[in-house]
Design an enzyme around this catalytic site. Structure first.
Site, short mmCIF file in Angstrom:
data_model
loop_
_atom_site.label_atom_id
_atom_site.label_comp_id
_atom_site.label_asym_id
_atom_site.label_seq_id
_atom_site.Cartn_x
_atom_site.Cartn_y
_atom_site.Cartn_z
N ARG A 91 0.81 -1.23 0.00
CA ARG A 91 0.00 0.00 0.00
C ARG A 91 0.84 1.28 0.00
O ARG A 91 0.34 2.35 -0.24
CB ARG A 91 -1.01 -0.04 1.16
CG ARG A 91 -2.15 -1.01 0.85
CD ARG A 91 -3.09 -1.24 2.00
NE ARG A 91 -2.43 -1.97 3.06
CZ ARG A 91 -2.97 -2.20 4.24
NH1 ARG A 91 -4.18 -1.76 4.50
NH2 ARG A 91 -2.33 -2.89 5.15
N GLN A 92 2.15 1.12 0.27
CA GLN A 92 3.07 2.27 0.10
C GLN A 92 3.74 2.05 -1.26
O GLN A 92 4.91 1.74 -1.37
CB GLN A 92 4.09 2.31 1.24
CG GLN A 92 5.04 3.51 1.21
CD GLN A 92 4.41 4.83 1.61
OE1 GLN A 92 3.45 4.87 2.35
NE2 GLN A 92 4.93 5.93 1.09
N LYS A 184 -15.86 5.34 -2.91
CA LYS A 184 -15.44 5.39 -1.51
C LYS A 184 -14.49 6.56 -1.25
O LYS A 184 -13.61 6.83 -2.06
CB LYS A 184 -14.73 4.06 -1.17
CG LYS A 184 -14.09 4.00 0.19
CD LYS A 184 -13.44 2.64 0.44
CE LYS A 184 -11.95 2.66 0.16
NZ LYS A 184 -11.28 1.38 0.43
N ARG A 186 -11.86 7.80 1.77
CA ARG A 186 -11.28 7.41 3.06
C ARG A 186 -11.21 8.63 3.97
O ARG A 186 -10.68 9.67 3.60
CB ARG A 186 -9.89 6.78 2.86
CG ARG A 186 -9.30 6.27 4.15
CD ARG A 186 -8.18 5.28 3.96
NE ARG A 186 -8.60 3.95 3.56
CZ ARG A 186 -9.16 3.06 4.39
NH1 ARG A 186 -9.38 3.37 5.66
NH2 ARG A 186 -9.50 1.87 3.94
N ASP A 210 -13.01 -7.54 -2.22
CA ASP A 210 -11.90 -6.58 -2.10
C ASP A 210 -10.59 -7.35 -2.07
O ASP A 210 -10.59 -8.56 -1.84
CB ASP A 210 -12.07 -5.75 -0.82
CG ASP A 210 -11.49 -4.35 -0.99
OD1 ASP A 210 -10.77 -4.11 -1.97
OD2 ASP A 210 -11.77 -3.48 -0.13
N THR A 215 -8.56 -2.98 8.57
CA THR A 215 -9.33 -2.64 9.78
C THR A 215 -10.78 -3.08 9.65
O THR A 215 -11.51 -3.13 10.64
CB THR A 215 -9.33 -1.11 10.01
OG1 THR A 215 -10.07 -0.49 8.94
CG2 THR A 215 -7.93 -0.55 10.07
N GLY A 216 -11.22 -3.35 8.44
CA GLY A 216 -12.61 -3.75 8.20
C GLY A 216 -13.51 -2.56 7.90
O GLY A 216 -14.68 -2.74 7.55
N GLY A 217 -12.96 -1.34 8.01
CA GLY A 217 -13.77 -0.12 7.80
C GLY A 217 -14.50 -0.10 6.47
O GLY A 217 -15.70 0.21 6.41
C1 R5P Z 1 -7.96 -0.07 -0.54
O1 R5P Z 1 -7.73 0.53 -1.57
C2 R5P Z 1 -8.00 -1.56 -0.46
O2 R5P Z 1 -8.40 -2.15 -1.65
C3 R5P Z 1 -8.91 -2.02 0.66
O3 R5P Z 1 -10.22 -1.56 0.39
C4 R5P Z 1 -8.44 -1.48 1.97
O4 R5P Z 1 -7.09 -1.79 2.18
C5 R5P Z 1 -9.27 -2.04 3.09
O5 R5P Z 1 -8.85 -1.48 4.28
P1 R5P Z 1 -9.80 -1.42 5.54
O6 R5P Z 1 -10.26 -2.81 5.82
O7 R5P Z 1 -8.89 -0.88 6.62
O8 R5P Z 1 -10.90 -0.48 5.23
#
Ligand code: R5P
Length: 284
Positions: A91-92, A184, A186, A210, A215-217
């Site tokens: 993700r980085q 979405k 963030r 996904d 975190t599941g957010g």
């Molecule tokens: C984001 O671009 C990824 O595809 C996932 O949606 C994200 O990493 C999910 O993260 P979290 O469960 O913290 O919302």
């Protein structure tokens, strides 16, 4: 051919060896009291194609991977293929501000030093492939996720954001159902905002797909929204069930009916294996 499984990917290595019909090496990994790692492979590797399977998460598994690559590569093997089911630090994947390390690239540069080929599953960003100068293959966990849902097909496959659209399309194509996506935004590490969208979900069975649940957010917000709109059932399916902090608890307390993931990261939700996909590529 022989499969060597690091401690982060033991069960997937076992399944891969079974799929390939080859031996699984005896690997001894110990952590000393200071968490330094000791690795030893007892099997004869000389003149063999060696498939090493190990995640780069959490951090100490990266060192274990490098030690395993080193001990394998210094023997007279035929070829080493490193399989990283979950590629951490993805993700980085860019420099969001000056001075930052592009961690995904840094990992790629080191990971390929002592291997001939690399295989990974559902990278967070395709651009990471460009950091490799050796042959690298990215497979999708969504193929087996699609196969899984063929037995009990949903009405719609939803992507929680534009980045997951290709995954939703792929799963929907395999199942033979509709797909759609949310917009979405963030807000912070734990919270996201879903922009309401005109998807007809009333009384429908929905699967949200996904690449990662951290975190599941993202999934919880999407599932709660779908249920508020009258969805009958909502199941979440991801490739990498990372589940940071109390994510599993958060998912269980949400409107979701079920959560499934692949076994790139082993957890109580890993009901789908990506081993057949990896084996398919290796058999080619
Ligand atoms: C984001 O671009 C990824 O595809 C996932 O949606 C994200 O990493 C999910 O993260 P979290 O469960 O913290 O919302």
């Amino acid at each position: 051919m022989i499969v060597v499984g690091g401690s982060a990917s033991k069960s997937i290595a076992q399944k891969l060896a079974a799929e390939l019909g080859c031996n699984l090496a005896e690997v001894n990994v110990k952590r000393f009291t200071d968490r330094e790692c000791y690795v030893c492979v007892d099997d004869e590797l000389k003149h063999k194609d060696v498939i090493l399977v190990q995640n780069t998460y959490p951090d100490e598994n990266i060192i274990e991977l490098y030690l395993l690559q080193d001990l394998i590569y210094e023997q007279e093997i035929n070829k080493l293929i490193t399989v990283v089911p979950y590629y951490g630090y993805a993700r980085q994947d860019k420099r969001f501000k000056d001075g930052e390390c592009i961690s995904a690239g840094a990992l790629a540069k080191h990971l390929q030093l002592q291997t001939d080929e690399i295989i990974t599953i559902d990278l967070h960003a395709k651009s990471i492939l460009e950091w490799f100068t050796k042959p690298v293959y990215e497979l999708s966990g969504m193929v087996q996720v699609g196969e899984h849902f063929k037995r009990n097909p949903p009405d719609i496959v939803m992507a929680p954001d534009k980045g997951a659209v290709d995954r939703a399309k792929l799963v929907a194509e395999i199942i033979g159902c509709e797909w759609d996506y949310f917009e979405k935004t963030r807000i912070d590490d734990h919270n996201v905002k879903i922009t309401p969208k005109n998807v007809e979900v009333r009384d429908k069975n929905i699967v949200i797909v996904d690449d990662i649940i951290a975190t599941g957010g993202t999934i919880v917000t999407s599932a709660n929204y779908l249920k508020e709109q009258g969805a009958k059932t909502v199941i979440a399916a991801c490739t990498h069930g990372l589940y940071t902090e109390n994510a599993l608890e958060r998912l269980k307390n949400s409107a979701l009916d079920e959560v499934i993931s692949t076994d790139t990261l082993e957890s109580e939700t890993s009901t789908v294996s990506v081993a057949p996909e990896i084996a398919k590529l290796l058999k080619k």
